[in-house]
Design an enzyme around this catalytic site. Structure first.
Site, PDB file in Angstrom:
ATOM      1  N   ASP A 198       0.975  -1.179  -0.008  1.00 52.79           N
ATOM      2  CA  ASP A 198      -0.021   0.051  -0.055  1.00 52.79           C
ATOM      3  C   ASP A 198       0.962   1.322   0.138  1.00 52.79           C
ATOM      4  OD1 ASP A 198      -2.556   1.163  -0.263  1.00 52.79           O
ATOM      5  OD2 ASP A 198      -2.762   1.062   1.988  1.00 52.79           O
ATOM      6  N   SER A 207     -27.708  -3.610  -2.857  1.00 49.66           N
ATOM      7  CA  SER A 207     -27.575  -4.261  -1.170  1.00 49.66           C
ATOM      8  C   SER A 207     -27.707  -5.874  -1.437  1.00 49.66           C
ATOM      9  CB  SER A 207     -28.511  -3.850  -0.289  1.00 49.66           C
ATOM     10  OG  SER A 207     -29.925  -3.959  -0.964  1.00 49.66           O
TER      11      SER A 207
END
Length: 555
Positions: A215, A270
């Site tokens: 990262d 969802s």
């Protein structure tokens, strides 16, 4: 670093707990056809605050009944169940609200009356008083007036209820902004190199996208084509790098060259994000500290569990059934696909708001592998909580425009050789047909709450996940399914007629009834395919059953 992460996560969860009890104005209420803000299912609107209050008070009342204890002891028991780092705040709320809740329950006031008297449920002018339970014999209005007279509201409670927004708390204003960033942009909160991938699981981290293996380097992320066959380092995070000392050939070249590697991307709602509220959170006969162990994770993942979803799931499920996803099947075929997944879904996702959501896609047309993109907004184009639900449904013309715009954007971002699969809308009549007369988890102890009552309560508050299908009005259910079929036909026609430079396009029906028939043949019941708490979303069982039916064809 790990300590600061945990501190933020705890604060994040505490703020969401606050939002359960007080309407927040961090996000505006939806207007007209504007989509509802991507958020947790409770807390941002007054209707959700009412739902949260009624659920919590009901659980407290049932805990006292089940354990034959006082209401005060039940409140303390519930706080004891909460993970330790959140218990302190739970006790503060218990001290603030507990005495008033206990006093009213002891006088046989039900959860509806308690929450209206605490002003956490409010009646709109000209609208009926919303309630989950059967009204008291004296009538709901009379009971609420009586409860307000009984309740001696403390100065602290008045002060807390006086805030127009939780975000008005000075110490929480900055946190509200950070939460809005996560919810609005659907990008990892922790992403130091800005490549849209993270080493942190929640807050749109690697539960949603493949885990970053570096990262601090923007050129290292899942899904990219290997840099010089990854002879010196792992540039695509699939764990394959280095050189075979026997022949000098890089392992990535040896194992992955010509393997047709490709990632999996879900653009969804969802259902695709795998929304789930554990039933043991409100079933007192099953409730323990273990039941709430995953509460912080659930809050910070927006009550979604994408790590178990049918498209991008990669972990063994802990919420029923097991995980058998498109990503796992592709990975099993080709280990080079490891971590190449993106679940770009949101609660309330529709063809309209996916136009902005899609911009969080991480794919470099020149540097990355092709992808299989599943476009699946299976209900929100016809589902809304509006009183005039038909008027707020997406029209076929709007659907055509929205989807074609999204596909054009994908064509400008996806590497050549990608595939896009459009998924049709579900026929939601299945929900009422199989659930309406069954007892909801909240009603199982006393046999007093059916799904029909839950649906009516949510519809009255205008927070129903689908007022067109979750209704006793058969005509309205049929009209909603008719519109859903029209929109599915739009998708089918797009797949038949539209052409794009960088991907081919297919259409697939959402086979809920076929899946139910297969499940019935296996000895199951159709209602088991639906999430037990919300009575709306597909369950882990349904996802596995459907995945077994369709994934091989997709792969």
């Amino acid at each position: 670093m790990k300590e600061s992460r945990q501190t933020f996560l705890n604060l994040f969860c505490i703020l969401w707990l606050l939002l359960l009890l007080k309407t927040a104005s961090c996000s505006p209420l939806p207007r007209g056809k504007d989509p509802r803000a991507p958020s947790l299912p409770f807390g941002l609107y007054k209707g959700h605050t009412c739902v949260g209050c009624v659920l919590v008070v009901s659980v407290i009342e049932q805990l006292a009944q089940w354990h034959n204890s006082t209401v005060k002891a039940a409140v303390e028991r519930l706080c004891d169940y909460i993970p330790e780092k959140l218990q302190g705040f739970c006790y503060v709320l218990a001290e603030l609200y507990g005495p008033h809740i206990a006093e009213l329950i002891d006088k046989e006031m039900n959860a509806d009356v308690v929450c209206h008297s605490l002003r956490l449920c409010k009646q709109d002018p000209g609208q009926p008083l919303c309630h989950l339970y059967s009204p008291p014999k004296v009538g709901l209005s009379v009971a609420i007036r009586k409860a307000k007279r009984i309740m001696k509201t403390s100065k602290d409670l008045k002060s807390f209820m006086g805030f127009s927004s939780v975000c008005a708390f000075p110490l929480l204003a900055n946190l509200c902004e950070k939460i809005k960033f996560v919810l609005r942009n659907k990008l990892p909160f922790e992403d130091f190199d800005g490549d849209k991938f993270s080493t942190f699981p929640t807050l749109r981290g690697y539960h949603w996208r493949g885990r970053d293996c570096n990262d601090k380097n923007t050129t290292v992320y899942p899904g990219r084509r290997p840099d010089n066959w990854d002879a010196k380092s792992d540039s695509n995070c699939n764990g394959i790098w280095g050189v075979d000392p026997k022949d000098g050939i890089p392992y990535e070249e040896k194992f992955c060259k010509g393997a047709d590697s490709r990632g999996v991307v879900l653009l969804g709602d969802s259902a695709g994000a795998h929304f789930h509220i554990p039933p043991e959170w409100m079933t007192v006969t099953q409730m323990s500290a273990k039941s709430f162990a995953n509460l912080p994770m659930a809050f910070s993942d927006e009550f979604d569990w994408p790590q178990f979803s049918e498209i991008t799931g990669f972990l063994n499920s802990t919420i029923g059934g097991w995980t058998d996803s498109l990503y796992l099947r592709l990975r099993k075929r080709n280990r080079c696909n490891h971590r190449d997944l993106q679940n770009i879904s949101q609660n309330g996702g529709s063809s309209g708001n996916l136009l902005s959501l899609i911009k969080s896609l991480a794919r470099n047309q020149l540097l990355d592998n092709p992808a299989i993109v599943i476009y699946a907004t299976i209900g929100n184009d016809v589902c809304n909580g509006e009183r005039d639900t038909l008027a707020h449904m997406t029209t076929p013309k709007e659907m055509l425009s929205n989807v074609v715009q999204a596909l054009r954007y994908l064509d400008s971002r996806l590497p050549n050789g990608s595939h896009v699969i459009l998924t049709g809308l579900v026929d939601g009549r299945f929900l009422w047909d199989n659930l309406h007369d069954r007892y909801h988890p909240l009603g199982q102890l006393n046999k007093d709450v059916t799904y029909s009552q839950v649906y009516s309560f949510l519809d009255c508050l205008q927070v129903s996940p689908c007022s067109g299908w979750l209704t006793p009005n058969e005509t309205l259910r049929n009209l909603t399914s008719e519109r859903a079929l029209q929109l599915s036909n739009v998708l089918k026609e797009i797949a038949r007629s539209e052409k794009f430079a960088n991907f081919d396009i297919f259409y697939m029906d959402f086979p809920l009834r076929q899946t139910a028939e297969e499940w019935r043949k296996m000895g199951g019941e159709p209602w088991q395919l639906i999430e037990p708490v919300d009575g709306f979303h597909p369950s882990q069982i349904e996802k596995h059953s459907k995945e077994s039916k369709n994934t091989l064809a997709l792969a």
